[in-house]
Write a protein that holds these residues in place. Structure first.
Motif, PDB file in Angstrom:
ATOM      1  N   THR A   1     -10.930  -0.657   5.487  1.00 11.11           N
ATOM      2  CA  THR A   1     -12.184  -0.248   4.853  1.00 11.11           C
ATOM      3  C   THR A   1     -13.366  -0.995   5.450  1.00 11.11           C
ATOM      4  O   THR A   1     -14.377  -0.391   5.832  1.00 11.11           O
TER       5      THR A   1
ATOM      6  N   TRP B   1      -6.047  -1.124  -5.740  1.00 13.36           N
ATOM      7  CA  TRP B   1      -7.287  -0.401  -6.019  1.00 13.36           C
ATOM      8  C   TRP B   1      -8.540  -1.194  -5.686  1.00 13.36           C
ATOM      9  O   TRP B   1      -9.606  -0.964  -6.238  1.00 13.36           O
TER      10      TRP B   1
ATOM     11  N   ASP C   1      -8.886  -4.295   1.824  1.00 16.02           N
ATOM     12  CA  ASP C   1      -8.150  -3.657   2.918  1.00 16.02           C
ATOM     13  C   ASP C   1      -9.033  -3.732   4.158  1.00 16.02           C
ATOM     14  O   ASP C   1     -10.162  -3.220   4.170  1.00 16.02           O
TER      15      ASP C   1
ATOM     16  N   ASP D   1      -4.111   4.687  -1.080  1.00 16.42           N
ATOM     17  CA  ASP D   1      -4.805   3.984  -2.159  1.00 16.42           C
ATOM     18  C   ASP D   1      -6.268   3.744  -1.789  1.00 16.42           C
ATOM     19  O   ASP D   1      -7.183   4.054  -2.556  1.00 16.42           O
ATOM     20  N   THR D   2      -6.466   3.157  -0.616  1.00 17.84           N
ATOM     21  CA  THR D   2      -7.815   2.823  -0.167  1.00 17.84           C
ATOM     22  C   THR D   2      -8.678   4.063  -0.065  1.00 17.84           C
ATOM     23  O   THR D   2      -9.825   4.086  -0.519  1.00 17.84           O
ATOM     24  N   TRP D   3      -8.121   5.106   0.551  1.00 17.30           N
ATOM     25  CA  TRP D   3      -8.888   6.345   0.749  1.00 17.30           C
ATOM     26  C   TRP D   3      -9.257   6.975  -0.583  1.00 17.30           C
ATOM     27  O   TRP D   3     -10.411   7.371  -0.799  1.00 17.30           O
TER      28      TRP D   3
ATOM     29  N   HIS E   1      -3.641   4.508   4.565  1.00 21.47           N
ATOM     30  CA  HIS E   1      -3.539   3.939   3.225  1.00 21.47           C
ATOM     31  C   HIS E   1      -4.151   4.891   2.197  1.00 21.47           C
ATOM     32  O   HIS E   1      -5.380   4.990   2.076  1.00 21.47           O
TER      33      HIS E   1
ATOM     34  N   SER F   1     -11.832   4.775  -2.629  1.00 21.30           N
ATOM     35  CA  SER F   1     -13.133   4.799  -1.956  1.00 21.30           C
ATOM     36  C   SER F   1     -13.828   6.138  -2.156  1.00 21.30           C
ATOM     37  O   SER F   1     -15.041   6.192  -2.424  1.00 21.30           O
TER      38      SER F   1
ATOM     39  N   PRO G   1     -10.544  -1.393  -2.445  1.00 17.78           N
ATOM     40  CA  PRO G   1     -10.648  -0.922  -1.063  1.00 17.78           C
ATOM     41  C   PRO G   1     -11.159  -1.975  -0.082  1.00 17.78           C
ATOM     42  O   PRO G   1     -10.739  -2.006   1.074  1.00 17.78           O
ATOM     43  N   THR G   2     -12.062  -2.842  -0.536  1.00 18.73           N
ATOM     44  CA  THR G   2     -12.631  -3.834   0.375  1.00 18.73           C
ATOM     45  C   THR G   2     -11.685  -5.010   0.630  1.00 18.73           C
ATOM     46  O   THR G   2     -11.987  -5.874   1.451  1.00 18.73           O
TER      47      THR G   2
ATOM     48  N   GLN H   1       0.828  -1.199   0.000  1.00 22.07           N
ATOM     49  CA  GLN H   1       0.000   0.000   0.000  1.00 22.07           C
ATOM     50  C   GLN H   1       0.865   1.253   0.000  1.00 22.07           C
ATOM     51  O   GLN H   1       1.956   1.263   0.569  1.00 22.07           O
TER      52      GLN H   1
END
Length: 279
Positions: free
Chosen positions: A146, A138, A143, A36-38, A34, A41, A140-141, A23
């Motif tokens: 999330t 890419w 992670d 990427d996750t943010w 993170h 999302s 998010p779920t 990440q």
């Protein structure tokens, strides 16, 4: 040089998977954040809002277009599911269920995009050396942050509706006196720790199970894509089998994407409906 080895050097499959699990992280308040996750999302959430707002403004009583008909079909499906599970005023529950379902579907569906697309894009734009040190996840779920974040929100919504339905005193009384009831004051007092402990476990298990179920399925699906790409993408000879295996898994994974979003949504509605019931 093969496509996989371009990314991983001599590390092979293990390094390839580690590269894709990495990440982009910054430190915020002493913890890892993170990016990427943010970012993904947020973009998907804004996309969902813009998409449905666009067709809501264009809605007409006449014959709807394909886009409007598709949105109305989703709304009717979600409202029907909420109506079957929640028998009170659902004016705030249906929008919540719709938001959860569509947002989770969109985040899950990122797993269907080509795994190596970020690497390829960076390589074409900035060269292979920059691409080697570029990481981007890419889904998010996949992670846990999330899914835990979503489930914590659901947890507080359950508490809110419990207090709304029973009042602060009634909710607190239920925590202490159910599920083991007793008429004798002494026995009732002795049962308070057991009742409170069981209720606490019940309330905490709900968000944890929601988070782990969604995370486990999406993380596992992501790993399968990585394994297929890593094992079958190492040479031109394996290109066609790799495409076939990836396509087969992607078609099956569509069911997982939709099913996990539906389960998360429907369990949220069921838990909120349960907040209005007494033990």
């Amino acid at each position: 040089m093969s496509f996989v080895s371009e990314q991983t050097g001599s590390g092979g499959l293990n390094e390839y998977i580690q590269h894709h699990l990495h990440q982009n992280t910054i430190e915020v308040f002493g913890g890892g954040f993170h990016i990427d996750t943010w970012a993904v999302s947020l973009v998907l959430g804004l996309f969902f809002i813009a998409w449905f707002a666009f067709f809501a403004r264009k809605a007409s009583s006449g014959v709807p277009g394909k886009g409007q008909a598709f949105v109305e079909m989703i709304l009717e499906f979600i409202d029907g599911q909420v109506k079957d599970s929640f028998h009170g005023d659902r004016r705030s529950i249906t929008p919540l269920a719709l938001t959860i379902f569509m947002w989770v579907v969109l985040m899950n569906a990122m797993d269907l995009l080509p795994l190596d697309a970020p690497y390829t894009a960076v390589k074409l734009a900035a060269g292979a050396e920059v691409a080697h040190s570029t990481y981007f996840r890419w889904v998010p779920t996949a992670d846990l942050n999330t899914t835990l974040g979503l489930s914590v929100v659901v947890f507080f919504l359950i508490l809110y509706h419990s207090v709304k339905a029973k009042g602060g005193f009634g909710f607190g009384k239920e925590l202490m006196t159910a599920p083991f009831h007793a008429h004798n004051p002494v026995v009732k007092t002795l049962l308070v720790p057991a009742n409170f402990g069981l209720n606490l476990i019940e309330y905490l298990v709900k968000p944890v199970s929601l988070a782990m179920r969604l995370f486990g399925n999406m993380y596992g699906g992501e790993l399968v894509f990585m394994l297929i790409a890593g094992l079958l993408g190492g040479s031109l000879l394996m290109f066609v089998p790799g495409v076939l295996f990836n396509t087969a898994w992607a078609i099956f994974h569509i069911l997982i994407v939709l099913l996990q979003a539906f389960i998360f949504m429907i369990l949220t509605v069921v838990y909120i409906a349960g907040a209005y019931e007494s033990h």
